[in-house]
Write a protein that holds these residues in place. Structure first.
Motif, short mmCIF file in Angstrom:
data_model
loop_
_atom_site.label_atom_id
_atom_site.label_comp_id
_atom_site.label_asym_id
_atom_site.label_seq_id
_atom_site.Cartn_x
_atom_site.Cartn_y
_atom_site.Cartn_z
N ASP A 11 0.84 -1.21 0.00
CA ASP A 11 0.00 0.00 0.00
C ASP A 11 0.87 1.25 0.00
OD1 ASP A 11 -2.22 -1.64 0.16
OD2 ASP A 11 -2.65 -1.21 2.27
N ALA A 12 1.85 1.27 0.90
CA ALA A 12 2.72 2.45 1.02
C ALA A 12 3.57 2.63 -0.24
CB ALA A 12 3.60 2.33 2.27
N GLU A 34 1.44 4.20 -2.96
CA GLU A 34 1.18 5.61 -2.61
C GLU A 34 2.45 6.45 -2.76
OE1 GLU A 34 -1.42 7.41 -2.04
OE2 GLU A 34 -0.48 9.20 -1.15
N GLY A 78 -2.13 7.21 -8.87
CA GLY A 78 -3.48 7.70 -8.54
C GLY A 78 -4.41 7.64 -9.73
N GLN A 115 -4.36 -1.07 -2.93
CA GLN A 115 -4.12 0.37 -2.97
C GLN A 115 -4.23 0.92 -4.40
OE1 GLN A 115 -4.24 2.56 -0.78
NE2 GLN A 115 -3.46 4.35 -1.90
N ALA A 146 -6.80 3.90 -4.85
CA ALA A 146 -6.27 5.20 -5.31
C ALA A 146 -6.94 5.64 -6.60
CB ALA A 146 -4.76 5.10 -5.51
N ASP A 175 9.52 9.32 2.01
CA ASP A 175 8.06 9.30 1.83
C ASP A 175 7.44 8.09 2.52
OD1 ASP A 175 8.15 11.61 0.39
OD2 ASP A 175 7.73 10.70 -1.57
N CYS A 176 8.08 6.93 2.39
CA CYS A 176 7.54 5.72 3.03
C CYS A 176 7.57 5.84 4.55
CB CYS A 176 8.30 4.48 2.57
SG CYS A 176 7.95 4.05 0.85
N LEU A 236 4.69 8.12 5.36
CA LEU A 236 3.40 7.43 5.18
C LEU A 236 3.14 6.42 6.29
CD1 LEU A 236 3.56 6.88 1.32
CD2 LEU A 236 1.81 8.23 2.53
N ARG A 249 -0.54 15.45 3.87
CA ARG A 249 -0.81 14.23 3.11
C ARG A 249 -1.44 13.20 4.06
NH1 ARG A 249 4.02 11.22 -0.39
NH2 ARG A 249 2.64 9.99 -1.70
N TRP A 289 -0.80 6.44 7.03
CA TRP A 289 -1.39 5.38 7.83
C TRP A 289 -0.53 5.22 9.09
CZ3 TRP A 289 -0.34 4.44 2.54
CH2 TRP A 289 -1.42 4.13 1.72
#
Ligand SMILES: *Cc1c(COP(=O)(O)O)cnc(C)c1O
Length: 369
Positions: A60-61, A64, A69, A87, A91, A201-202, A205, A220, A223
């Motif tokens: 999922d991450a 994202e 998207g 995801q 998305a 980023d991960c 997230l 943003r 989770w």
């Protein structure tokens, strides 16, 4: 009953877990997390790793983090676990499927290029059951078309493709540490990559995208995917034994292959290809159509003889939840459909004994021979 999977936890697991309790470090802030991330990512030739709650969360991450998207397309195998597609669909991107190779059971890489459109953003490869996907053609296609690669290496701990570790091929690669994987943390997963921005980023997230300065102001949606120090303690103890576990799985695969060598009526996993030697995440059997029984019936009869089994994956294009969303209408992928109908696996966990393998093989002979 011979269980289909049972993990081995007789190394330093207890010692490291006790250390968590004695020091009070049980949350995701504990010191084992960083150690586990560093050891694990280095073991697959990566700069950095991000430990998360499970392999599904890692995927999922990853999706994202790559910014996939609405309007984007991702090419992926239909024969895989639902974790891969969640995801992408949520998305608002479009999963574009390819069928499987009938011999390796991995995605048929010759079908990828024809599925590329101007909207294609990434290829998700999933190494299945112990043999890696043939990566060279995928890397070549991705480079020529400017596509990202997401590599699901959940079943590939300790495996290599042409001598290079699985988990080193994606722009982002992911692992699972569920108890049926080669190494386990109970529940757990890992994202690995070389790109610092993707890793950052991960990490963000994973931690609800809290900001360092304005903690409760979010730019943003993330989770809470944080792994605990308790899980990382298990992971550290398990990774110490990775090569032993891979050796054991290879031995199990070879033993089953001998015991079932002359079995009529079923196709066994390949021992090796020209790019890898099977690590037998599971030992699958694919029934011949002429046998007259399908996997469901064979599994029922084996259960009657005390042998635990599990069916092969149900392809994505056959999933009721996805069909109801209007996905994959009129699409068919005959190899994956046959894998689902005719395939299942027999007891393959690390704790399975030689005697249990012999009894399981005996029962398979009685049912299929
Ligand atoms: C096990 C597995 C996952 C999911 O991992 P979890 O930790 O159970 O969420 C994803 N992909 C593949 C190929 C797997 O085998």
């Amino acid at each position: 009953m011979i269980p289909v999977n049972e993990p081995l936890l007789d190394g330093n697991e207890k010692k490291y877990l006790l250390e968590c309790i004695e020091t009070g470090w049980i949350s995701s802030e504990g010191p084992f997390i960083k150690q586990f991330e560093e050891l694990f990512s280095a073991s697959v030739g990566r700069k950095q790793g991000v430990a998360v709650t499970n392999g599904t969360a890692a995927l999922d991450a990853a999706v994202e983090a790559l910014g996939i998207g609405a309007g984007d397309e991702v090419i992926m195998p239909t024969f895989t676990i639902i974790s891969c597609i969640g995801q992408i669909v949520r998305a608002g991107a479009k999963p574009v499927l390819v069928d499987s190779d009938p011999v390796t059971w991995n995605m048929d890489v010759t079908q990828i290029e024809a599925k590329i459109t101007p909207r294609t953003k990434a290829i998700m490869v999933v190494h299945i059951y112990g043999l890696p996907v043939d990566m060279d053609p995928v890397l070549d296609i991705a480079a020529r078309h400017g596509l990202k690669i997401i590599e699901d290496a959940a079943e590939m701990h300790g495996q290599t493709y042409k001598g290079k570790p699985c988990g080193s091929f994606g722009d982002i690669s992911t692992f699972s540490f569920y108890p049926n994987k080669h190494i386990t943390t109970g529940e757990g997963g890992m994202i690995v990559a070389n790109d610092d921005q993707l890793i950052e980023d991960c990490r963000s997230l994973r931690n609800l995208c809290f900001q360092p300065k304005k903690r409760f102001v979010h730019e943003r949606l993330g989770w809470n995917l944080r792994m605990t120090n308790l899980q990382a303690a298990l992971g550290l103890a398990q990774i110490e034994r990775l090569s032993e576990f891979v050796q054991r799985k290879r031995h199990m695969g070879k033993r089953y292959s001998q015991l079932l060598a002359d079995l009529p009526g079923a196709q066994l996993p390949l021992v090796k290809t020209d790019y890898a030697e099977n690590i037998y995440w599971v030992f699958g059997l694919l029934l011949n159509d002429e046998l007259g029984i399908n996997a469901e019936e064979a599994m029922r009869r084996l259960a009657g003889k005390g042998v635990g089994t599990r069916p092969f994956f149900c392809p994505m294009h056959m999933q009721p939840v996805l069909r109801r969303m209007g996905l994959f209408e009129g699409e068919s992928y005959p190899v994956a459909e046959r894998l689902y109908r005719q395939g299942f696996y027999i007891p393959s966990g690390l704790a399975v004994t030689e005697a249990q393998m012999e009894s399981a093989a005996q029962a398979v002979w009685e049912v299929l021979g």
